[in-house]
Design an enzyme around this catalytic site. Structure first.
Site, PDB file in Angstrom:
ATOM      1  N   GLY A   1      45.303 -26.755  15.398  1.00 40.20           N
ATOM      2  CA  GLY A   1      46.669 -26.732  14.879  1.00 40.20           C
ATOM      3  C   GLY A   1      46.616 -26.864  13.379  1.00 40.20           C
TER       4      GLY A   1
ATOM      5  N   GLY B   1      48.895 -33.315  14.373  1.00 39.52           N
ATOM      6  CA  GLY B   1      48.568 -34.485  15.183  1.00 39.52           C
ATOM      7  C   GLY B   1      47.235 -34.405  15.904  1.00 39.52           C
TER       8      GLY B   1
ATOM      9  CD  GLU C   1      39.540 -33.976   9.856  1.00 33.34           C
ATOM     10  OE1 GLU C   1      39.700 -32.762   9.583  1.00 33.34           O
ATOM     11  OE2 GLU C   1      40.424 -34.834   9.692  1.00 33.34           O
TER      12      GLU C   1
END
Ligand SMILES: [Zn+2]
Length: 224
Positions: free
Chosen positions: A9, A14, A87
């Site tokens: 996203g 989030g 990440e």
């Protein structure tokens, strides 16, 4: 069957919150996991979310080897049922290959979270490899919004409040409050921030601050 999943996203969607929630859910079922991150907003070896949750993690440097790490841990008698990889856009394609091998050869679930494209709208190499290899790729349903109200699909980088489309791919900065004034530069230091935008406003380089400035400028006189 173990799976390699990729949840993606924009910067405000989030992802880290979901990474921490996923870790919590599996740990609550008595499963043993390991948490990884790279260049988190909170610093080295921490997964932190915009909502204030955080957890210790292992920092993934470019020479880190997921396969070696996992095999070594298992050989030493540790139990590992799953890996949480936050990440993941910053991981190298080789590291994503190692994660796929961990899933297939060791039957360990790997849950990856990351951004798909950088501020230039190009795929991160790690994310590209995940799209190629993952058993499932999901776009997160918690959707970030552009200042215009449309779904934010692109990440913009600003330097001293001005949107840029060139530069180093990895420069860590947080998503600023779009309504706050642009931070002032300290001496020669460039203040890097990120803002999520819809594609149209990313193409036009129209951040919230610039849109506001344009709307406040006086209209030209009709008969001038
Ligand atoms: Zn927009």
């Amino acid at each position: 069957m173990a799976e390699l999943t990729f949840r993606t996203g924009t910067m405000d969607a989030g992802k880290s919150t979901l990474a921490l929630q996923t870790n919590h859910n599996h740990a609550a079922r008595g499963r043993a996991g390991r948490l990884f991150t790279s260049h988190d907003r909170a610093g080295e070896a921490i997964v932190s979310s915009r909502l204030g949750l955080r957890a210790d993690a292992l920092e993934v440097s470019p020479d880190f080897d997921f396969w070696r790490f996992t095999v070594d841990a298992l050989t030493q008698g540790a139990r590992i049922d799953y890996l949480i990889c936050d990440e993941a856009q910053f991981y190298t394609p080789e590291q994503i290959d190692q994660l796929a091998k961990v899933v297939d050869e060791l039957q360990i679930d790997v849950f990856c979270f990351g951004i798909l494209t950088d501020f230039r709208t190009r795929l991160f190499p790690g994310s590209a490899r995940l799209v190629e290899l993952a058993d499932r790729t999901e776009v997160l349903q918690v959707e970030a919004l552009c200042w215009c109200g449309k779904r934010a699909t692109h990440n913009a980088r600003t330097e001293n409040g001005v949107m840029v489309t060139e530069g180093e791919v990895i420069v860590v900065g947080d998503v600023d409050d779009a309504d706050a004034p642009a931070p002032a530069a300290v001496d020669d230091e460039v203040e890097v921030a990120y803002e999520v935008l819809c594609r149209q406003h990313h193409r036009r380089g129209l951040t919230a601050a610039r849109a506001r400035a344009v709307s406040l400028s006086p209209d030209p006189l009709p008969f001038a």
